[in-house]
Scaffold this motif. Structure first.
Motif, PDB file in Angstrom:
ATOM      1  N   ASN A   1       4.992  -8.017  -5.177  1.00 51.06           N
ATOM      2  CA  ASN A   1       6.098  -7.066  -5.462  1.00 51.06           C
ATOM      3  C   ASN A   1       7.218  -8.155  -5.541  1.00 51.06           C
ATOM      4  OD1 ASN A   1       8.414  -5.212  -5.296  1.00 51.06           O
ATOM      5  ND2 ASN A   1       7.182  -4.085  -3.800  1.00 51.06           N
ATOM      6  N   SER A   2       8.253  -7.897  -6.527  1.00 55.77           N
ATOM      7  CA  SER A   2       9.183  -8.786  -6.373  1.00 55.77           C
ATOM      8  C   SER A   2      10.617  -7.804  -6.560  1.00 55.77           C
ATOM      9  CB  SER A   2       9.216  -9.432  -7.935  1.00 55.77           C
ATOM     10  OG  SER A   2      10.192 -10.238  -7.835  1.00 55.77           O
ATOM     11  N   GLY A   3      11.507  -8.096  -5.554  1.00 55.13           N
ATOM     12  CA  GLY A   3      12.626  -7.238  -5.253  1.00 55.13           C
ATOM     13  C   GLY A   3      13.992  -7.979  -5.787  1.00 55.13           C
TER      14      GLY A   3
ATOM     15  N   PHE B   1      -3.268 -19.411  -7.747  1.00 52.50           N
ATOM     16  CA  PHE B   1      -3.023 -18.094  -7.028  1.00 52.50           C
ATOM     17  C   PHE B   1      -2.478 -17.072  -8.565  1.00 52.50           C
ATOM     18  CE2 PHE B   1       0.366 -15.035  -5.707  1.00 52.50           C
ATOM     19  CZ  PHE B   1      -0.498 -14.428  -4.875  1.00 52.50           C
ATOM     20  N   ARG B   2      -3.510 -16.183  -8.835  1.00 56.11           N
ATOM     21  CA  ARG B   2      -3.431 -15.321  -9.836  1.00 56.11           C
ATOM     22  C   ARG B   2      -2.669 -14.015  -9.650  1.00 56.11           C
ATOM     23  NH1 ARG B   2      -7.904 -14.205 -12.985  1.00 56.11           N
ATOM     24  NH2 ARG B   2      -9.089 -14.031 -10.703  1.00 56.11           N
ATOM     25  N   TYR B   3      -1.681 -13.564  -9.988  1.00 50.35           N
ATOM     26  CA  TYR B   3      -1.079 -12.195  -9.524  1.00 50.35           C
ATOM     27  C   TYR B   3      -0.612 -11.498 -10.773  1.00 50.35           C
ATOM     28  CZ  TYR B   3       3.691 -14.146  -9.545  1.00 50.35           C
ATOM     29  OH  TYR B   3       4.903 -14.863  -9.747  1.00 50.35           O
ATOM     30  N   GLY B   4      -0.598 -10.374 -10.615  1.00 52.90           N
ATOM     31  CA  GLY B   4       0.472  -9.178 -11.288  1.00 52.90           C
ATOM     32  C   GLY B   4       1.450  -8.816 -10.536  1.00 52.90           C
ATOM     33  N   VAL B   5       2.420  -8.282 -11.279  1.00 56.48           N
ATOM     34  CA  VAL B   5       3.481  -7.673 -10.488  1.00 56.48           C
ATOM     35  C   VAL B   5       3.993  -6.705 -11.060  1.00 56.48           C
ATOM     36  CG1 VAL B   5       6.082  -8.031 -10.594  1.00 56.48           C
ATOM     37  CG2 VAL B   5       4.729  -9.785  -9.804  1.00 56.48           C
ATOM     38  N   GLN B   6       4.406  -5.689 -10.139  1.00 57.15           N
ATOM     39  CA  GLN B   6       5.160  -4.386 -10.245  1.00 57.15           C
ATOM     40  C   GLN B   6       6.539  -4.420  -9.631  1.00 57.15           C
ATOM     41  OE1 GLN B   6       4.361  -0.962 -11.551  1.00 57.15           O
ATOM     42  NE2 GLN B   6       6.287  -0.227 -10.757  1.00 57.15           N
ATOM     43  N   VAL B   7       7.445  -4.717 -10.263  1.00 51.25           N
ATOM     44  CA  VAL B   7       8.816  -4.860  -9.514  1.00 51.25           C
ATOM     45  C   VAL B   7       9.170  -3.710  -8.729  1.00 51.25           C
ATOM     46  CG1 VAL B   7       9.513  -6.499 -11.329  1.00 51.25           C
ATOM     47  CG2 VAL B   7      10.501  -4.197 -11.120  1.00 51.25           C
ATOM     48  N   ASN B   8       9.923  -4.050  -7.521  1.00 48.30           N
ATOM     49  CA  ASN B   8      10.260  -3.027  -6.501  1.00 48.30           C
ATOM     50  C   ASN B   8      10.885  -1.809  -6.942  1.00 48.30           C
ATOM     51  OD1 ASN B   8      12.439  -2.250  -4.534  1.00 48.30           O
ATOM     52  ND2 ASN B   8      11.417  -3.533  -3.429  1.00 48.30           N
ATOM     53  N   SER B   9      10.376  -0.764  -6.354  1.00 42.15           N
ATOM     54  CA  SER B   9      10.644   0.759  -6.717  1.00 42.15           C
ATOM     55  C   SER B   9      11.582   1.164  -5.633  1.00 42.15           C
ATOM     56  CB  SER B   9       9.637   1.610  -6.913  1.00 42.15           C
ATOM     57  OG  SER B   9       8.964   1.445  -7.923  1.00 42.15           O
ATOM     58  N   LEU B  10      11.390   0.619  -4.282  1.00 40.91           N
ATOM     59  CA  LEU B  10      12.045   1.140  -3.211  1.00 40.91           C
ATOM     60  C   LEU B  10      13.688   0.944  -3.344  1.00 40.91           C
ATOM     61  CD1 LEU B  10      11.593   1.845  -0.328  1.00 40.91           C
ATOM     62  CD2 LEU B  10      11.690  -0.665   0.392  1.00 40.91           C
ATOM     63  N   GLY B  11      14.074  -0.142  -4.143  1.00 34.62           N
ATOM     64  CA  GLY B  11      15.473  -0.493  -4.384  1.00 34.62           C
ATOM     65  C   GLY B  11      16.151   0.331  -5.427  1.00 34.62           C
ATOM     66  N   LEU B  12      15.385   1.206  -6.120  1.00 33.02           N
ATOM     67  CA  LEU B  12      15.764   2.002  -7.418  1.00 33.02           C
ATOM     68  C   LEU B  12      16.509   3.282  -6.762  1.00 33.02           C
ATOM     69  CD1 LEU B  12      12.985   1.479  -9.767  1.00 33.02           C
ATOM     70  CD2 LEU B  12      15.091  -0.008  -9.392  1.00 33.02           C
ATOM     71  N   THR B  13      17.647   3.703  -7.317  1.00 34.18           N
ATOM     72  CA  THR B  13      18.157   4.785  -6.942  1.00 34.18           C
ATOM     73  C   THR B  13      18.220   5.960  -7.465  1.00 34.18           C
ATOM     74  OG1 THR B  13      20.332   3.989  -7.703  1.00 34.18           O
ATOM     75  CG2 THR B  13      19.755   3.360  -5.510  1.00 34.18           C
ATOM     76  N   GLU B  14      18.268   7.207  -7.110  1.00 34.77           N
ATOM     77  CA  GLU B  14      18.636   8.335  -7.922  1.00 34.77           C
ATOM     78  C   GLU B  14      19.962   8.526  -8.298  1.00 34.77           C
ATOM     79  OE1 GLU B  14      17.965  11.531  -4.883  1.00 34.77           O
ATOM     80  OE2 GLU B  14      18.495  12.869  -6.685  1.00 34.77           O
TER      81      GLU B  14
ATOM     82  N   TYR C   1       2.304  -5.541  -2.714  1.00 32.59           N
ATOM     83  CA  TYR C   1       3.149  -4.780  -3.441  1.00 32.59           C
ATOM     84  C   TYR C   1       3.500  -3.553  -2.448  1.00 32.59           C
ATOM     85  CZ  TYR C   1       5.242  -1.213  -6.363  1.00 32.59           C
ATOM     86  OH  TYR C   1       6.221  -0.168  -6.562  1.00 32.59           O
ATOM     87  N   HIS C   2       2.528  -3.155  -2.070  1.00 27.20           N
ATOM     88  CA  HIS C   2       2.908  -1.665  -1.530  1.00 27.20           C
ATOM     89  C   HIS C   2       3.528  -1.907  -0.010  1.00 27.20           C
ATOM     90  CE1 HIS C   2      -0.343  -1.360  -4.434  1.00 27.20           C
ATOM     91  NE2 HIS C   2       0.380   0.048  -4.533  1.00 27.20           N
ATOM     92  N   LEU C   3       3.042  -3.152   0.472  1.00 24.04           N
ATOM     93  CA  LEU C   3       3.862  -3.267   1.764  1.00 24.04           C
ATOM     94  C   LEU C   3       5.157  -3.485   1.789  1.00 24.04           C
ATOM     95  CD1 LEU C   3       0.954  -6.251   2.664  1.00 24.04           C
ATOM     96  CD2 LEU C   3       0.811  -3.802   2.982  1.00 24.04           C
ATOM     97  N   GLN C   4       5.852  -4.286   0.573  1.00 21.99           N
ATOM     98  CA  GLN C   4       7.265  -4.103   0.338  1.00 21.99           C
ATOM     99  C   GLN C   4       7.771  -2.865   0.282  1.00 21.99           C
ATOM    100  OE1 GLN C   4      10.578  -5.887  -2.601  1.00 21.99           O
ATOM    101  NE2 GLN C   4       9.105  -7.492  -1.853  1.00 21.99           N
ATOM    102  N   GLU C   5       6.864  -2.067  -0.540  1.00 25.79           N
ATOM    103  CA  GLU C   5       7.556  -0.624  -0.518  1.00 25.79           C
ATOM    104  C   GLU C   5       7.781  -0.061   0.651  1.00 25.79           C
ATOM    105  OE1 GLU C   5       8.495   0.888  -3.778  1.00 25.79           O
ATOM    106  OE2 GLU C   5       8.370  -1.209  -3.969  1.00 25.79           O
TER     107      GLU C   5
END
Lengths: 647, 322
Positions: free
Chosen positions: A211-213, A248-261, A165-169
């Motif tokens: 991560n999922s973008g 492959f068991r995984y959890g996801v937090q979707v991408n925050s990097l692409g979220l805008t102010e 996750y944090h790598l994509q961020e």
């Protein structure tokens, strides 16, 4: 047969154990099916609330947990035997798990009944998140201690969550996300010491956090690639015969990097599309999902914002027909081709890392960090050059006034400034109440045991029962292992946008001002406080270097005193600070009052705070909406020139 | 600059006051021609100021051998002994942009309450692994601190250049790097006063590297028969061998003071600096006016005063603006 829905989580925690407990109980009542605990930075980096580095950070990005008392308050009236608890905790993972287990023991719940996960992945801390304490070898040892202990004692626990996750961020490409995470998993598995027959079972306990973008087709293919590659690694490298253990068991937090102010309402569709990447393919579907709030780029989300994030998941799972079908993409040649392409790239990169000596070596040499910094710089350069469209940011910027952000503080919960004082009072009262001799004995046992190679878990559980504090536990291990500074990655020789007229113009201006100053413009980029999200600071540093400036960058976790000392010794013309934890109002004045060099600040800073900072003497404030980094650099040059009378 | 200001700066430097040291360094780094007269005065005053028990140590060696980590360990050792340290850390300038990342501080992480002063500099167009202002900065720092460290970028002619700025040159190598043979070929082993095999914790490989170096040195000893350079195993990571390195540096210091070597080195350094300034300003044209580089060098050797005085005298004799 219809697929069961994944676990719905909301990453949360703030202010105090009591306040977070109220929030959790509300969320559980509204249909959330698991807990995801966010800890504050002092807890994550092993400091008590009254430590000088904790100033301004207590209860800020998560809940402060200083001892078993806080853990008890946090989980009050939440039945641990029925709960699935995810703890985002790394350097102090052994300690927080020990507190959780000790609390279970106190309340009569069996260890074997506990379910959940500790993140416990330090590699991505060195590369992205920055809440590491110890050197890589020592961290790996603590990680494997937790795994080896859990396998027997807390068998339903997922002792590690390998994070891509944090790598994509911080800008990782899908291939880097695959390769770095899997190489990391291999380094952990290779270091584990268990009887050979147990290894397949250990393999089966390793889970991932991805991560999922918004590029959701590619993201879905990445998840399929992860699934296949993990299966192959299990079979070939570790001889795991049971296919169930190779899942492959995984959890996801979707991408925050692409979220805008800017136009933050657009984040809702972004979040929905990103969620599809982790859910659309049944064969590679996430086991648990947490979605960011639509206004995350503005500050801390309120309960209503979190509810909206949860509702997205519920609509997708219960209203749409997504879960009624088998895998939709099995047999698609287009998808298959993309998956194969990602896999080939990732295998090649994994081999490169293994040839270097594995993930630990690739962290220590700075290889991985440099690669990520380069990917991120390339991403930002593409946005700056409008090669990559970002709606509302570099295209379609015009907007009607938004009713959602019309009132007050842009729709964000303001931080409770009493949090730190009250936490310190609780901590000090606790120190008085506990049995001092048992605390001393437990800490001595921890020190001696860990030094002699004993597993850290039973020793830590004893400390938890004795009432040891988070800072005391971490300090004991600091004495044994020492502290670590990870490579900053900014020394990459990468060239950005060469030949571009904008860049050439900035460079000319830098040369001109430097000539008048008598030496090159020199700046210091500093990250004060405990916040380890260094990506912004790194990018400013390398864009500034590329614009012709001389840049002093010292990495993360600096005190205001250290920053002032460096700025003075180096004779810099400007200081740039990056603060993403929201502690700017505490940290910036501490620097301003000690030095008279022009200062700029970047971070997640609401406009009201920006005004306050400017009134105190900050020359400029930048937020994520300032995507054109060369423009920021140009302004920095002019600020420096004006301050030194050579504009 | 008024004479009060000058006195205040010189006094401040000698008392080790950070703010005034920083200001003085800013003044001597100034490349504008109009800054030269005040630099001459300032450096002339500081040239003769020295702290008791002091020395200038140059750290050189190929990139990646752990020079910064070694510097950090050495600084820690000196600080623990109650001594103060000044340091110049040099990083390369990007040729295309003219900018530089000065990253050594990140590895050194000095604590604000210690008497440690670090100044990072970039090479600019200089080829020798030093920054243009390194020499001037050394004059300032050695008036303020017990030990002054200079860390080169470790490429190009670093080893040669550092000899003209430091009293004691430490060549840092790492185990099994295959560099030893190259160094022997390049004659570089004649330069260092102390050799360090860093990453000593790597064990057998490190020991065999030290043995290689020792045997090379026994065939081709250093240029000065009265000092034979020791080869030390050091692990900057674990701290092993750091005390031995510090002891070797102190011993080298006594050797320098007890012989004519120190004044010879200071003289070489002054000439090199003056030549550098002169060539930078007037190039081949200027050198030709004085009869070529060799003639200029021997002329420079005969002129007394600081490097900047020598430069001015050379310019005057060449009929060029001083």
């Amino acid at each position: 047969m219809a697929d069961r829905p994944w676990i719905f989580r909301t990453y949360s925690g703030h202010t105090s154990a009591a306040a977070s407990n109220r929030l959790y109980r509300t969320n559980l009542a509204s249909g959330q099916t698991g807990l995801s605990i966010a800890f504050d930075l002092p807890t994550q980096t092993g400091y008590d609330a009254d430590h000088s580095l904790a100033r301004g950070e207590v209860g800020k990005v998560g809940v402060p947990i200083g001892s078993i008392e806080d853990m008890q308050t946090l989980l009050d009236e939440i039945p641990l035997q029925h709960m699935n608890t995810s703890m985002t905790i790394n350097a102090t993972a052994a300690w927080l798990l020990a507190l959780y287990i000790a609390l279970a023991e106190r309340t009569g719940v069996e260890r074997k009944a506990l379910q959940g996960t500790t993140q416990n992945d330090l590699t991505k801390e060195y590369l992205s998140r920055g809440t590491y304490i110890f050197p890589p070898e020592a961290s790996l040892r603590l990680t494997t201690d937790i795994i080896e202990y859990s396998v027997d004692e807390v068998p339903k626990w997922n002792p590690i969550n390998i994070c891509s996750y944090h790598l994509q961020e911080v800008g990782a490409t899908p291939v880097q996300e695959l390769a770095f995470a899997l190489a990391n998993a291999i380094s952990v598995l290779d270091a584990i010491e268990v009887p050979k027959e147990k290894l397949p079972y250990v393999f089966g306990r390793i889970s991932f956090f991805c991560n999922s973008g918004v590029r959701f087709i590619e993201e879905m293919c990445k998840m399929r690639a992860f699934t296949r590659m993990w299966d192959q690694i299990g079979r070939e490298r570790y001889g795991v015969d049971d296919p169930a253990l190779r899942r492959f068991r995984y959890g996801v937090q979707v991408n925050s990097l692409g979220l805008t102010e800017v136009q933050p309402e657009n984040n809702i569709p972004r979040i929905i599309f990103s969620t599809l990447g982790a859910t659309a393919s049944k064969n590679a579907r996430a086991r648990s999902i947490q979605l960011p709030a639509w206004n995350e780029a503005l500050g801390l989300p309120r309960p209503w914002d979190q509810q909206w994030a949860l509702r997205i998941q519920q609509i997708l799972a219960y209203e749409t027909d997504l879960l009624e079908y088998p895998d939709l993409f099995e047999g698609s040649t287009v998808i298959e081709q993309k998956v194969a392409e990602l896999e080939a790239g990732a295998w090649e990169e994994i081999q490169r890392i293994l040839d270097m000596g594995g993930a630990v070596a690739a962290v220590e040499s700075g290889y991985m960090k440099r690669a990520l910094v380069e990917s991120n710089a390339a991403r930002l350069a593409a946005i700056e050059a409008h090669e990559r469209i970002w709606v509302g940011v570099n295209r379609y910027q015009e907007s009607e006034p938004s009713p959602l952000t019309r009132d007050g503080a842009g729709g964000v919960l303001l931080h409770d400034s009493r949090a730190q004082r009250e936490q310190i009072e609780r901590l000090q009262a606790h120190r008085i109440r506990r049995d001092a001799s048992e605390v001393k004995a437990a800490l001595r046992a921890l020190h001696d045991g860990v030094s002699n190679g004993q597993n850290v878990m039973p020793l830590s559980i004893r400390c938890a029962h004795a009432g040891v504090t988070t800072g005391e536990w971490a300090n004991t291990l600091r004495e044994i292992f020492g502290e670590y500074r990870a490579p900053t990655g900014v020394e990459s020789p990468l060239q950005l946008r060469s030949g571009d007229e904008t860049v050439a113009e900035v460079r000319r201006r830098v040369a001109e001002i430097s000539g008048r100053l008598g030496r090159r413009i020199k700046i210091l980029i500093g990250k004060p406080g405990l916040d380890g999200h260094s990506s912004g600071a790194e990018q400013i540093a390398i864009f500034a270097r590329d614009s012709g400036l001389e840049v002093v960058y010292e990495g993360i976790r600096l005190t205001p005193e250290e920053i002032v000392n460096s700025a003075q010794q180096e004779g810099v013309h400007l200081i740039g600070l990056s603060i993403l934890s929201g502690s700017h109002l505490e940290l910036v004045p501490a620097i301003l009052e000690r030095i008279s060099v022009p200062l700029i600040v970047g971070g997640i800073i609401p406009e009201e705070d920006a005004e306050k900072l400017r009134a105190q003497g900050v020359s400029a404030v930048y937020t994520p909406r300032d995507y054109d980094i060369h423009r920021v650099i140009r302004e920095m040059v002019e600020i420096a020139a004006r301050a030194h009378g050579v504009d | 600059m008024t004479s009060q200001k000058l006195d205040a700066l010189v006094d401040g430097v000698c008392r080790g006051e950070s703010a005034l040291i920083a200001e003085t360094l800013g003044r001597v780094e100034d490349t504008r021609p109009e800054a030269l007269p005040q630099q001459r005065t300032l450096l002339g005053r500081l040239e003769n100021e020295t702290v008791p028990e002091h020395g200038v140590v140059g750290l050189t060696g190929p990139p990646g051998v752990g020079k910064s980590t070694l510097a950090a360990a050495l600084i820690r050792h000196w600080v623990d002994e109650g001594l103060s340290v000044g340091m110049v850390a040099v990083d390369p300038t990007s040729r295309r942009s003219g900018g530089a990342l000065l990253g050594d501080r990140a590895r050194l992480r000095p604590k604000p309450d210690e008497r440690v002063f670090i100044r990072s500099m970039a090479t600019h167009d200089q080829l020798g692994g030093l920054a243009p202002a390194t020499r001037a900065a050394v004059v300032v720092l050695r008036a303020a601190f017990n030990w002054t460290l200079v860390e080169t970028v470790g490429v190009g002619q670093s080893e040669v250049d550092v000899e003209t700025v430091a009293d004691s040159v430490v060549l840092v190598l790492q185990p099994g790097s295959g560099d030893t043979l190259q160094f022997m070929k390049a004659g570089i082993l004649e330069i260092p006063d102390v050799l360090v095999v860093n990453k000593w914790d790597l064990g057998a490989l490190a020991q065999s590297t030290r043995a290689d170096l020792e045997s090379i040195l026994s065939i081709a000893p250093g240029s000065r028969p009265e000092w034979s350079p020791p080869v030390l195993g050091v692990s900057a990571q674990t701290g092993e061998g750091v005390a031995k390195l510090a002891a070797a540096l102190r011993e080298h210091r006594s050797y320098l003071e007890g012989s004519k070597e120190l004044s010879r080195r200071r003289c070489t350094s002054r000439v090199a600096w003056a030549m550098e300034l002169f060539s930078l300003r007037y190039g081949t044209y200027g050198l030709e006016r004085l009869g070529g580089p060799e003639a200029t060098r021997s002329l420079a050797t005969e002129i007394s005063g600081t490097a900047l005085d020598v430069f001015s005298e050379l310019a005057t004799r060449a009929g060029l603006p001083a």
